[in-house]
Write an enzyme that holds these catalytic residues in place. Structure first.
Site, short mmCIF file in Angstrom:
data_model
loop_
_atom_site.label_atom_id
_atom_site.label_comp_id
_atom_site.label_asym_id
_atom_site.label_seq_id
_atom_site.Cartn_x
_atom_site.Cartn_y
_atom_site.Cartn_z
N CYS A 292 0.81 -1.22 0.00
CA CYS A 292 0.00 0.00 0.00
C CYS A 292 0.84 1.27 0.00
CB CYS A 292 -0.93 0.01 1.22
SG CYS A 292 -0.08 0.23 2.78
N CYS B 114 5.15 -4.71 4.40
CA CYS B 114 6.55 -4.26 4.34
C CYS B 114 7.22 -4.28 5.71
CB CYS B 114 6.59 -2.84 3.79
SG CYS B 114 5.78 -1.68 4.89
N CYS C 144 -1.07 -17.08 -1.11
CA CYS C 144 -0.34 -16.39 -2.19
C CYS C 144 1.03 -15.96 -1.70
CB CYS C 144 -1.13 -15.19 -2.70
SG CYS C 144 -0.95 -13.71 -1.70
N ASN D 41 6.98 9.98 11.09
CA ASN D 41 6.65 10.06 9.65
C ASN D 41 5.38 9.30 9.30
OD1 ASN D 41 7.37 11.07 7.07
ND2 ASN D 41 8.04 9.03 6.44
N THR D 42 4.51 9.06 10.26
CA THR D 42 3.31 8.29 9.93
C THR D 42 2.15 9.18 9.46
OG1 THR D 42 2.55 8.30 12.22
CG2 THR D 42 3.88 6.41 11.53
N GLN E 129 -8.96 -22.63 1.46
CA GLN E 129 -9.85 -21.90 0.56
C GLN E 129 -11.17 -21.58 1.25
OE1 GLN E 129 -9.24 -20.86 -2.90
NE2 GLN E 129 -7.34 -21.05 -1.77
N GLU F 201 -14.45 -20.59 -5.24
CA GLU F 201 -15.39 -19.46 -5.14
C GLU F 201 -16.47 -19.66 -4.09
OE1 GLU F 201 -16.35 -20.06 -9.40
OE2 GLU F 201 -16.26 -17.89 -9.46
C1 LIG Z 1 -1.81 3.20 8.91
C2 LIG Z 1 -2.03 4.23 9.97
C3 LIG Z 1 -3.05 4.03 10.88
C4 LIG Z 1 -3.28 4.99 11.86
N1 LIG Z 1 -4.32 4.79 12.72
C5 LIG Z 1 -4.58 5.71 13.67
C6 LIG Z 1 -5.65 5.55 14.58
O1 LIG Z 1 -6.37 4.58 14.54
N2 LIG Z 1 -5.86 6.53 15.50
C7 LIG Z 1 -5.05 7.63 15.58
O2 LIG Z 1 -5.26 8.45 16.45
N3 LIG Z 1 -4.05 7.80 14.73
C8 LIG Z 1 -3.79 6.88 13.78
N4 LIG Z 1 -2.77 7.08 12.92
C9 LIG Z 1 -2.06 8.36 12.96
C10 LIG Z 1 -0.85 8.34 13.82
O3 LIG Z 1 -1.18 8.21 15.16
C11 LIG Z 1 -0.14 9.64 13.60
O4 LIG Z 1 0.28 9.64 12.26
C12 LIG Z 1 1.07 9.81 14.46
O5 LIG Z 1 0.74 9.89 15.80
C13 LIG Z 1 1.85 11.03 14.04
O6 LIG Z 1 3.08 10.98 14.69
P1 LIG Z 1 4.44 11.01 13.87
O7 LIG Z 1 5.52 11.05 14.85
O8 LIG Z 1 4.49 9.88 12.92
O9 LIG Z 1 4.27 12.36 13.10
P2 LIG Z 1 4.96 12.89 11.78
O10 LIG Z 1 4.31 12.26 10.60
O11 LIG Z 1 6.41 12.75 11.88
O12 LIG Z 1 4.51 14.40 11.85
C14 LIG Z 1 3.17 14.74 11.74
C15 LIG Z 1 2.94 16.23 11.95
O13 LIG Z 1 3.10 16.56 13.30
C16 LIG Z 1 4.07 17.59 13.46
N5 LIG Z 1 4.83 17.25 14.67
C17 LIG Z 1 5.25 16.03 15.03
N6 LIG Z 1 5.85 16.09 16.23
C18 LIG Z 1 5.82 17.37 16.60
C19 LIG Z 1 6.29 18.07 17.75
N7 LIG Z 1 6.90 17.45 18.75
N8 LIG Z 1 6.09 19.39 17.80
C20 LIG Z 1 5.47 20.06 16.79
N9 LIG Z 1 5.01 19.45 15.70
C21 LIG Z 1 5.17 18.12 15.61
C22 LIG Z 1 4.89 17.56 12.20
O14 LIG Z 1 5.42 18.81 11.92
C23 LIG Z 1 3.88 17.12 11.17
O15 LIG Z 1 3.18 18.21 10.68
C24 LIG Z 1 -2.48 6.13 11.93
C25 LIG Z 1 -1.45 6.33 11.02
C26 LIG Z 1 -1.22 5.39 10.05
C27 LIG Z 1 -0.12 5.59 9.07
S1 FES Z 2 -2.32 -12.13 1.33
FE1 FES Z 2 -1.85 -13.51 2.91
S2 FES Z 2 -1.39 -15.32 1.84
FE2 FES Z 2 -2.10 -13.99 0.28
S1 FES Z 3 3.34 -1.35 2.08
FE1 FES Z 3 1.53 -1.46 3.24
S2 FES Z 3 2.27 -0.98 5.20
FE2 FES Z 3 3.96 -0.64 3.97
#
Ligand SMILES: Cc1cc2nc3c(=O)[nH]c(=O)nc-3n(C[C@H](O)[C@H](O)[C@H](O)COP(=O)(O)OP(=O)(O)OC[C@H]3O[C@@H](n4cnc5c(N)ncnc54)[C@H](O)[C@@H]3O)c2cc1C
Ligand code: FES
Ligand code: FES
Length: 1335
Positions: free
Chosen positions: A44, A52, A114, A267-268, A1202, A1269
């Site tokens: 994704c 990954c 798969c 970076n999430t 299956q 299926e």
């Molecule tokens: C697949 C996926 C599922 C998720 N599911 C949920 C969920 O169910 N519930 C939920 O609540 N969240 C969810 N999240 C969101 C996740 O919690 C947030 O992305 C995460 O907390 C952001 O933190 P980070 O360190 O990765 O931020 P980054 O991506 O590194 O930064 C995000 C932003 O915050 C700012 N920032 C970060 N730290 C600071 C700081 N200390 N001071 C000032 N600015 C700052 C950055 O400048 C940027 O703009 C999900 C994310 C993903 C990718």
């Molecule tokens: S996606 Fe899990 S075995 Fe195909």
């Molecule tokens: S490729 Fe799906 S979580 Fe990274």
């Protein structure tokens, strides 16, 4: 500031030093393309699938230990890995050296179909074991919450992994997992008890855990971590620079200098914005090295935790606090913990930080509402100093914004202890219970005056009901000073109804539901406080016993269950593998990451990358395509469109033709109009985004079935089947019911997205096409037509597919033709690999159906006549829609003898991408309609649905379907009876009724369904199979056939067949690939017919070889296989044989409405029990029992796989998976964040599958039956169980048990159908939603 730009980290024990590391480069691409480690997969690119997953380890000098984390490599920029050690699936074990026990157990437990998810699963489990060598069941469950699998249904993965468990969870003896009989297997047994086996996972000779096999953490990194580094790291890429300061002062200085540069930590949030949404930040400040941001301090007033701490760390702190501290002090922490437990998956929690969660200012993130309720405060730092602000709604002035000044960073968060007079709770509801953003989240706290029920203060916060965090301040204020009781509740609800305004255009839609949730959460809070007050002795009045269950959230558990099958006859030689549960032929390679998928092939010299340009209009003429800016961009080689196709730009398919590239008129958003070819995938993508297309909009434009009916917009031919005289019979029935049911579509969501590599051979127009297709011959044909060369010049190679489910038959041929045109034009190899969003946008999926019916029935539940009209949404071109509609009609009778039955099928032409084949191919929709009819009749008659089903079921020894095909329903009835027995249906039905009478806000439902499913293609000529078997002089055998391996195990079964006929062990046999050069003109692997066709063809080829070898074998019976083969060679006997299978001549005469549409029928029955939460719409499948007739199974483990995988996919179809289209016809749900397939939490807590014993099928290879299926439809047992549960809730409220419920039965639909005062209040106060449309 001193700065350095050297990046040092380790991958699988190998030191990596990068001097020009690019901040835009993420670990996933780096591993796969720079290092050549392709075991880590991309599903994704946004953290949402877990494919990954890798392990990152770091030495923590404060704790003086190495910490290991599972992370998603797609969101991990390599520049953040300075000082870290990365371990990938290749680093822990291999088939060539030594397997790691995790890899071995996953494969041996049949947990890899798969195989595309397998490396990610392995690495999540491996990371857990590195931290906890003897994990509990709960640890395993938690470790896998962030990993999706579309094939297996998760159960076998869990079975493999729970062998590592030190502590078993109470409730189940777990013997099932260690080869004995599980305590839950108390159902009645088959008559022939002795030959039924309950084990498909044999645990003898499993490798023991051996920590010495683990890579040690590089001492160099440990030394470096101990030494403080005071330099700012600086990484400059072509477009992005990243500065990574070592401490807070330098971070603040940089922030002051570059106030617009975002802070990157986990970076999430930033990562998906950049990777998936294409945002661009030229300068980033990385705060991951700043120790001050990771401080954790417990003080007198509570916890102060650094904003850079991960959510896993926060969760750990909360767990400890809840365990160790006084209950009243930690009440708030408990609420926070509850939220953290369902927030994202483990990998994301390991990366995501608290600061990022808050600073993102996204109301669908969960933490802010609960933290605000807890009276938390934020410390904000800048060079000017640190200020503290309370965390409440004022922190978030608008979506994505906070009150942080551009030069400030969020330093820490203070979370105070609770006070004895405080009552706190957090709530969230999402599309899926786990690993899904919440639709609405809430945090609530009330503080009562000491020893009294009077409210001193109330804090209520909601996320997901508006663009920012919402605090209904007026309501809270108004209730201060009031006594906690019924009156307060009623006032609160009225006031919240007024105050919480959910905009109809809210992203994600569902405005009325969100509002209902806001009210229902408050009601739950009310009950929770009331009950806690009683428990704390503040009040005598608690919550009535029948309402208490509303307060207990569903518990996520690991699935348990039994799988049984009939053993082969004791007289069958041990060397004969047919009928035995052998593991998937490349299971071990898949679990070690060695298995190659198309995008794992190394780049060919000079290879280019292709990115599709698609229409952004639903119906328009393309007036101009301006590529001038794009063509100037770095790395861009060319742009191609219809004008570049040297042969035909058409994709013919039976009587219909699609354009490969739209030439002028575009018919949907997502239609391909051109393709950009560049040196790299990033360059191609960026340049494609710069192309300007000018459109002239055309009318009409519509998307829904309803609108197509209005416009009389249908594809021909209109299909009809009729048995008896429906119109006359309807007049004789005691009652008439006219109703309709809508079923939404489904996205295939195979874990591997579609793609292809085309390599021109530079001679005589030859091209090799490496492609993930289910239909190699069609791909070959289309490529040759597009290029205007003979098919003999084009060779398609299919190694394996990372899932197909019908979605890799049609569009993949178009992608291949386009890529071949690019290869032809440039003379270079070209790779095309769709990212998830484009895959979902372009390829489309299962057809939505609207079914209108008129049924005549008698009071005893007998169906006298039924007239059913099916409308499918076919999208903009016909594709497979006509055949899919035919299959829906051919399956409409399911297991029932309805004497007068008419079905009409119309495929609607709309302006959506063309819907296409999907596992079940119309069957799941056709069957669902009939089951709805029976269910609704049973409700009207006041009868139990299973009684009405039994009454109308085919009974006689020889029956005829409504299309006059003869069959015997004997095994159907056996499945049904055994399912009722094994599921202990009667007893459990009584339990369900008792439960419902004792619980107001939780209700249960149980449902049992039979199924009859036709196997084979009704396009009779497709029922053929071909194979080529080559024997080499060393005795090894290479088997080739026309089927494609996509997880279903077709290669394994083919090898079992070959092994039986040749009397050669499977280890001497090999299948390399599916190749059009070896086996021409093969039918697609589809229609549950793959093994039937291929198995017979392989058998035929092997028998030919054996006939040739027979005289030699007879002459020297004591010789070995190798000697016989050598003798044959020297006697000039051919050791290569083709095999062919001419399958049955199935056909339907649609004018007469009759014919043998299928070769035979597969039968089964399924019983599911669910529990719903009437206040939120959440549901949980408590137990599912399936009895499936697969004849004499060739491989029971694969067949059970299956059944389980198909069921779970069906469960998704009927209860969770929902596609959203904007009012202008653009698909909005384009990734795992918006589109939810079932995750581990959705699998029935108890899941039992039994293959019917003593079943025979004279029509197919070794008496087996096709099954691929069939089980999808069984997912609807959950839908009907949910519907019964809702009906029970409605009856409690004096409402009718007859009510409409569209599929999927999502949380929203469940909640809104459980009508009550809250739904009424929400509906009356919310504007109708306009965010998306039901197509
Ligand atoms: C697949 C996926 C599922 C998720 N599911 C949920 C969920 O169910 N519930 C939920 O609540 N969240 C969810 N999240 C969101 C996740 O919690 C947030 O992305 C995460 O907390 C952001 O933190 P980070 O360190 O990765 O931020 P980054 O991506 O590194 O930064 C995000 C932003 O915050 C700012 N920032 C970060 N730290 C600071 C700081 N200390 N001071 C000032 N600015 C700052 C950055 O400048 C940027 O703009 C999900 C994310 C993903 C990718
Ligand atoms: S996606 Fe899990 S075995 Fe195909
Ligand atoms: S490729 Fe799906 S979580 Fe990274």
């Amino acid at each position: 500031m001193a700065s350095s730009s050297e990046l040092l980290f380790y991958i699988n024990g190998r030191k990596i030093v990068e001097r020009d590391a690019d901040p835009e480069e993420v670990l996933l691409g780096y591993l796969r393309r720079k290092v050549g480690l392709t075991g880590t997969k991309s599903g994704c690119g946004g953290g949402g699938c877990g494919a990954c997953t890798v392990m990152v380890s770091r030495y923590d000098p404060n704790q003086e230990k190495v910490l290991h984390y599972a992370v998603t490599a797609c969101l991990q920029p390599i520049v953040t890995l300075h000082g870290a050690a990365v371990v990938t699936v290749e680093g822990i074990g291999s088939t060539k050296t030594k397997l790691h026990p995790v890899q071995e157990r996953l494969a041996k437990a049949h947990g890899s179909q798969c195989g595309f998810c397998s490396p990610g699963m392995v690495m999540s489990m491996y990371s857990l074991l590195r931290n906890q060598p003897q994990p509990s069941m709960e640890d395993i469950r938690e470790a896998l919450t962030g990993n999706l699998c579309r094939c297996t249904g998760y159960r076998p993965i869990i079975d493999g992994f729970k062998t590592f468990c030190g502590r078993q969870s109470p409730g189940c003896c777990q013997n099932g997992a260690v080869g004995g009989t599980c305590c839950r297997d108390n159902g009645p047994k088959d008559a022939q008890e002795s030959d039924i086996c309950n084990t498909i996972f044999f645990q003898d000779n499993l490798l023991p855990s051996d920590p010495s096999q683990d890579l040690i953490f590089p001492p160099e990194l440990m030394m470096k971590a101990k030494r403080c580094c005071e330099e700012v790291l600086c990484f400059r890429g072509q477009r992005v620079t990243l500065l990574a300061p070592p401490d807070l002062p330098q971070l603040l200085k940089l922030k002051a200098l570059h106030p617009d540069a975002p802070l990157m930590v986990g970076n999430t949030t930033l990562g998906p914005n950049v990777q998936v949404k294409g945002q661009h930040c030229p300068l980033l400040l990385y705060a991951g090295r700043v120790a001050e941001l990771s401080k954790v301090q417990w003080g007198e007033k509570g916890l102060t935790i650094g904003a850079g701490c991960t959510l896993s760390r926060l969760k750990g702190e909360m767990e400890q606090a809840v365990q160790q501290r006084d209950e009243e002090l930690s009440a708030g922490y408990k609420a926070l913990l509850q939220t953290l437990q369902c927030l994202a998956g483990k990998q994301i929690r390991n990366m995501a930080t608290i600061g990022g969660n808050i600073a993102s200012g996204n109301p669908k993130y969960d933490l802010c509402s609960v933290l605000a309720a807890l009276d938390c405060s934020l410390a904000l730092s800048s060079e000017d100093g640190t200020r503290t602000v309370p965390l409440d709604e004022s922190v978030f002035p608008e979506f994505g914004k906070t009150v942080l000044r551009p030069d400030e960073v969020l330093l820490s968060l203070h979370i105070p202890y609770s006070k004895p007079s405080e009552y706190i709770a957090a709530f969230r509801q999402a599309q899926r219970r786990e690993f899904a953003f919440s639709l609405v989240n809430a945090g609530m706290k009330v503080c009562l005056r000491a020893g009294s029920p009077v409210v001193q203060s109330l804090r209520v916060f909601y996320g997901g009901v508006g663009p920012t965090l919402v605090r209904p301040a007026h309501t809270c204020q108004q209730l201060e000073g009031r006594a906690w009781g019924e009156e307060l509740l009623s006032e609160a609800c009225s006031s919240l109804t007024e105050e919480v305004k959910v905009p109809p255009s809210i992203p994600g839609g569902k405005a009325e539901y969100r509002k209902t949730l806001a009210l229902s959460f408050f009601y739950k809070f009310y009950m929770l406080v009331t009950e806690s007050m009683r428990q704390r002795g503040v009040s005598d009045v608690g919550v009535p016993a029948e309402q208490l269950s509303a307060l207990t959230p569903f518990k996520n558990q690991l699935p348990q269950g039994t799988q049984s099958f009939q053993l082969v006859s004791p007289s069958q030689p041990l060397s004969d593998p047919v009928g035995r549960p052998n593991i998937h032929h490349s299971g071990l390679e898949q679990a070690t990451g060695e298995a190659k998928y198309y995008d794992d092939l190394p780049p060919v010299q000079g290879e280019l990358f292709l990115h599709m340009l698609t229409s952004s209009r639903a119906h328009a003429n393309v007036i101009n395509i301006d590529t001038s800016e794009a063509l100037q961009m770095p790395g861009v080689v060319t742009f191609i469109s219809a004008a570049d196709v040297p042969g035909s730009n058409q994709r013919p398919w039976f009587n219909t033709v699609d354009e490969i590239f739209a030439e002028r008129e575009v018919l949907c958003v997502g239609q391909i109009i051109g393709a950009l070819v560049a040196e790299s995938r990033e360059q191609a993508k960026r340049a494609a985004a710069k192309i300007q297309v000018t459109y002239e909009d055309l009318q009409p434009v519509f998307f829904t079935i309803q609108d197509a009916i209005k416009h009389n917009s249908f594809f021909g031919p209109k299909r009809q089947l009729e048995r008896g005289d429906v119109d006359t019979a309807l007049q004789t029935a005691q009652h008439i019911l006219e109703d309709e049911i809508y079923m939404g579509g489904q996205e295939h969501f195979y874990m591997e997205t579609q793609g292809v590599i085309v390599v021109p051979r530079g001679e005589a127009d030859e091209m090799d096409v490496y492609v993930g297709t289910q239909h190699a011959a069609f791909t070959q044909e289309l490529v040759s037509q597009a290029l205007g060369v003979g098919s003999n010049k084009i060779t398609c190679h299919v190694k394996r597919l990372g899932g197909g489910f019908g979605g890799k038959v049609m569009k993949i041929a178009t992608f291949s033709a386009i890529t071949a045109v690019a290869a032809h034009k440039t003379g270079r190899a070209v790779r095309c690999c769709l990212d998830r969003g484009d895959d979902m946008l372009i390829t489309s999926g299962r057809h939505p159906f609207l079914v209108k019916y008129k049924v005549g029935y008698n009071s005893d539940g007998t169906i006298v006549a039924a007239d059913i009209s099916y409308y499918s949404n076919g999208g903009c071109t016909l594709d497979e829609s006509e055949f899919i509609m035919s299959k829906a009609l051919l399956h409409m009778d399911n297991a029932y003898r309805i004497p007068h039955l008419r079905g009409r099928g119309l495929v609607c032409r709309t302006h959506l991408p063309s819907y296409t084949a999907f596992r079940g191919f119309g069957g799941p929709q056709g069957l669902m309609a009939m089951e709805s009819v029976l269910y609704e009749v049973s409700v009207r008659c006041g009868l139990a649905p299973e009684k009405v089903r039994e009454l109308n079921m085919y009974q006689d020894d020889l029956c005829y379907t409504h299309h006059k095909q003869a069959f015997s329903p004997k095994d159907l009835r056996r499945c049904w009876d055994q399912c009722l027995q094994r599921a202990q249906y009667e007893e459990r039905l009584r339990d369900v009724q008792l439960f419902n009478s004792q619980n107001r806000w939780k209700k249960r439902g149980i449902s049992v369904l039979p199924q009859k499913f036709g196997v084979g293609f009704s396009k009779g000529f497709y029922n053929q199979g071909a194979a080529l078997v080559n024997v080499y002089k060393d005795g090894s055998v290479l088997v080739s056939h026309g089927g494609t391996e996509m997880g279903q195990g077709i290669h394994t079964k083919a090898l079992q067949v070959a092994s039986r006929v040749l009397h050669v062990p499977m280890s001497n046999l090999f299948i390399k690939e599916t190749c059009t050069g070896n086996v021409p003109n093969a039918a697609p692997s589809a229609a549950s017919f793959g093994t039937d066709a291929v198995g017979m063809a392989v058998k035929d080829a092997c028998e030919k070889l054996m006939r040739r070898l027979k005289p030699i074998m007879e002459k020297s019976p004591k010789s070995t296989w190798k000697q016989w083969v050598n003798d044959a060679y020297y006697q000039k006997i051919s050791l290569s044989a083709t095999g062919f299978y001419m399958g049955p001549a199935t056909d339907v005469d649609w004018d007469k409405g009759e014919g043998d549409a299928y070769y035979y029928f597969t039968f089964g029955a399924c019983c599911s029990e669910v529990e719903i939460d009437c206040l939120t719409g959440d549901h949980k499948t408590i137990r599912t029992d399936i009895v499936m007739d697969v004849g004499r199974s060739i491989n029971p483990a694969l067949d059970i796989g299956q059944v389980e995988g198909g069921f779970v996919q069906g469960l998704g179809l009927y209860t969770i998976e929902e596609l959203h289209f904007s009012p202008d016809g653009t698909l909005l749900s384009r990734g795992p964040s918006q589109y939810k397939i079932p995750a581990l939490c959705d699998v029935p807590a108890e899941f039992n599958v039994h293959l019917l014993a003593d079943a025979q099928n004279p029509h197919a290879i070794y008496m087996s039956k096709g099954v691929g299926e069939v089980p999808v439809f069984f997912g609807s047992s959950v839908f009907f169980a949910v519907k019964s549960a809702i009906a029970a809730a409605r009856l409690d409220r004096g409402l009718s048990a007859a009510f409409p419920l569209s599929s999927p039965a999502t949380a929203q639909r469940i909640r809104m159908a459980c009508e009550d005062q809250f739904t009424h209040m929400a509906l009356s106060s919310t504007e109708k939603a306009s965010w998306c449309i039901d197509v």
